[in-house]
Design an enzyme around this catalytic site. Sequence first.
Site, mmCIF file in Angstrom:
data_model
loop_
_atom_site.group_PDB
_atom_site.id
_atom_site.type_symbol
_atom_site.label_atom_id
_atom_site.label_comp_id
_atom_site.label_asym_id
_atom_site.label_seq_id
_atom_site.Cartn_x
_atom_site.Cartn_y
_atom_site.Cartn_z
ATOM 1 N N HIS A 52 0.841 -1.195 0.000
ATOM 2 C CA HIS A 52 0.000 0.000 0.000
ATOM 3 C C HIS A 52 0.881 1.251 0.000
ATOM 4 C CE1 HIS A 52 1.016 0.559 4.234
ATOM 5 N NE2 HIS A 52 0.728 -0.705 4.432
HETATM 6 P P1 TYD Z 1 -1.358 -2.668 7.609
HETATM 7 O O1 TYD Z 1 -0.849 -1.270 7.778
HETATM 8 O O2 TYD Z 1 -2.090 -2.987 6.345
HETATM 9 O O3 TYD Z 1 -0.156 -3.709 7.760
HETATM 10 P P2 TYD Z 1 1.230 -3.815 6.966
HETATM 11 O O4 TYD Z 1 1.297 -2.697 5.992
HETATM 12 O O5 TYD Z 1 2.279 -3.707 8.007
HETATM 13 O O6 TYD Z 1 1.267 -5.136 6.304
HETATM 14 O O7 TYD Z 1 -2.263 -3.027 8.871
HETATM 15 C C1 TYD Z 1 -2.747 -4.324 9.091
HETATM 16 C C2 TYD Z 1 -4.007 -4.220 9.951
HETATM 17 O O8 TYD Z 1 -3.694 -3.648 11.213
HETATM 18 C C3 TYD Z 1 -5.081 -3.352 9.320
HETATM 19 O O9 TYD Z 1 -6.332 -4.004 9.530
HETATM 20 C C4 TYD Z 1 -5.069 -2.085 10.117
HETATM 21 C C5 TYD Z 1 -4.496 -2.497 11.464
HETATM 22 N N1 TYD Z 1 -3.652 -1.438 12.060
HETATM 23 C C6 TYD Z 1 -4.121 -0.713 13.145
HETATM 24 O O10 TYD Z 1 -5.240 -0.933 13.633
HETATM 25 N N2 TYD Z 1 -3.320 0.250 13.686
HETATM 26 C C7 TYD Z 1 -2.094 0.533 13.192
HETATM 27 O O11 TYD Z 1 -1.373 1.420 13.706
HETATM 28 C C8 TYD Z 1 -1.624 -0.204 12.050
HETATM 29 C C9 TYD Z 1 -0.275 0.057 11.450
HETATM 30 C C10 TYD Z 1 -2.438 -1.177 11.523
#
Ligand code: TYD
Length: 134
Positions: A52
């Site tokens: 993303h």
């Molecule tokens: P995401 O940012 O997509 O993970 P990565 O990019 O590290 O693979 O986040 C994964 C899930 O966690 C998504 O459902 C949102 C949640 N999340 C939070 O609730 N708070 C946060 O600070 C972060 C980074 C993610």
Amino acid sequence: MEFTNCKIIDLPKIEDPRGNLTFIEENNHIPFEIKRVYYLYDVPGGETRGGHAHKKLHQFIIAANGSFDVILDNGDKKKRFHLNRSYYGLYIKNMIWRELDNFSSGSVCLVLASDFYDEDDYIRDYNIYKCKRK
Ligand code: TYD
């Protein structure tokens, strides 16, 4: 090593026979105020995270333990950064697509972020990201 204003930033390292120490100050070692800290851990071998871009968020990523790769993509070119030491990190600006892979066993990916969690700040569709970059 700079890519679309994203770069590796070396951090202070206080070497000590009792164990080394590194610190980070907002708006000093990294160019933003730290509003949130989160970390990835227990990542199974072969897994990929990220996938993303953020509309406004700036981040600073550190391999607090072990190693992993961060692939940055500006919609045109890609660059792979290997993070494997806790005394430097990768500064990622907004509107850069990122993926993380190649996690070593026991690695910890520590992320400092410029704002609170907000799902509306995410662009999770690569085609939409590419359109917005133009
Ligand atoms: P995401 O940012 O997509 O993970 P990565 O990019 O590290 O693979 O986040 C994964 C899930 O966690 C998504 O459902 C949102 C949640 N999340 C939070 O609730 N708070 C946060 O600070 C972060 C980074 C993610």
